[in-house]
Design a protein around this motif. Structure first.
Motif, mmCIF file in Angstrom:
data_model
loop_
_atom_site.group_PDB
_atom_site.id
_atom_site.type_symbol
_atom_site.label_atom_id
_atom_site.label_comp_id
_atom_site.label_asym_id
_atom_site.label_seq_id
_atom_site.Cartn_x
_atom_site.Cartn_y
_atom_site.Cartn_z
ATOM 1 N N VAL A 23 0.810 -1.216 0.000
ATOM 2 C CA VAL A 23 0.000 0.000 0.000
ATOM 3 C C VAL A 23 0.846 1.271 0.000
ATOM 4 O O VAL A 23 0.305 2.363 0.140
ATOM 5 N N THR A 25 3.017 4.247 -1.723
ATOM 6 C CA THR A 25 2.792 4.976 -2.977
ATOM 7 C C THR A 25 3.708 4.504 -4.096
ATOM 8 O O THR A 25 3.345 4.593 -5.265
ATOM 9 N N SER A 27 4.661 1.349 -4.521
ATOM 10 C CA SER A 27 4.507 -0.094 -4.667
ATOM 11 C C SER A 27 4.457 -0.471 -6.142
ATOM 12 O O SER A 27 3.821 0.214 -6.947
ATOM 13 N N SER A 30 -0.281 -3.108 -9.336
ATOM 14 C CA SER A 30 -1.319 -2.295 -9.969
ATOM 15 C C SER A 30 -2.300 -1.753 -8.932
ATOM 16 O O SER A 30 -2.374 -2.251 -7.797
ATOM 17 N N GLU A 31 -3.070 -0.765 -9.344
ATOM 18 C CA GLU A 31 -4.071 -0.179 -8.441
ATOM 19 C C GLU A 31 -5.113 -1.204 -8.033
ATOM 20 O O GLU A 31 -5.568 -1.211 -6.886
ATOM 21 N N SER A 32 -5.500 -2.087 -8.954
ATOM 22 C CA SER A 32 -6.509 -3.104 -8.615
ATOM 23 C C SER A 32 -5.958 -4.083 -7.577
ATOM 24 O O SER A 32 -6.669 -4.493 -6.657
ATOM 25 N N LYS A 33 -4.679 -4.447 -7.705
ATOM 26 C CA LYS A 33 -4.051 -5.317 -6.701
ATOM 27 C C LYS A 33 -3.917 -4.579 -5.367
ATOM 28 O O LYS A 33 -4.120 -5.163 -4.309
ATOM 29 N N GLN A 34 -3.580 -3.295 -5.425
ATOM 30 C CA GLN A 34 -3.487 -2.520 -4.188
ATOM 31 C C GLN A 34 -4.845 -2.504 -3.492
ATOM 32 O O GLN A 34 -4.912 -2.606 -2.269
ATOM 33 N N SER A 35 -5.901 -2.391 -4.256
ATOM 34 C CA SER A 35 -7.245 -2.401 -3.685
ATOM 35 C C SER A 35 -7.529 -3.728 -2.976
ATOM 36 O O SER A 35 -8.094 -3.750 -1.882
ATOM 37 N N LYS A 38 -5.630 -3.689 0.254
ATOM 38 C CA LYS A 38 -6.255 -2.796 1.234
ATOM 39 C C LYS A 38 -7.448 -3.475 1.889
ATOM 40 O O LYS A 38 -7.651 -3.354 3.106
#
Length: 72
Positions: A23, A25, A27, A30-35, A38
């Motif tokens: 998580v 900045t 990392s 991808s944003e979907s994996k970060q989601s 989270k």
């Protein structure tokens, strides 16, 4: 705080620390994996509201708590 809850929180906090990188900045995921990460991390935090951890001797009985599935 009970000894069970204290040991459980230590274990849960270790899982959170292991996933801190997901998580950040910078990392590499991808944003979907970060989601996904989270959501996983929030589920770990929410466990303290519902978990009823048990000990086997002085160790956490991992089967006494249903942990969220870690994203791949």
């Amino acid at each position: 705080m009970s000894k069970e809850l204290e040991i459980f929180r230590d274990y849960r906090n270790m899982l959170l620390r292991q996933s801190d990188w997901t998580v950040m900045t910078d990392s590499p995921i991808s944003e979907s994996k970060q989601s996904e990460w989270k959501k996983y991390r929030q589920a770990l935090r929410d466990l303290t509201k519902t978990a009823n951890p048990k000990l086997i001797g002085a160790r956490l009985d991992l089967s006494s708590v249903t942990f969220p599935e870690k994203p791949s």
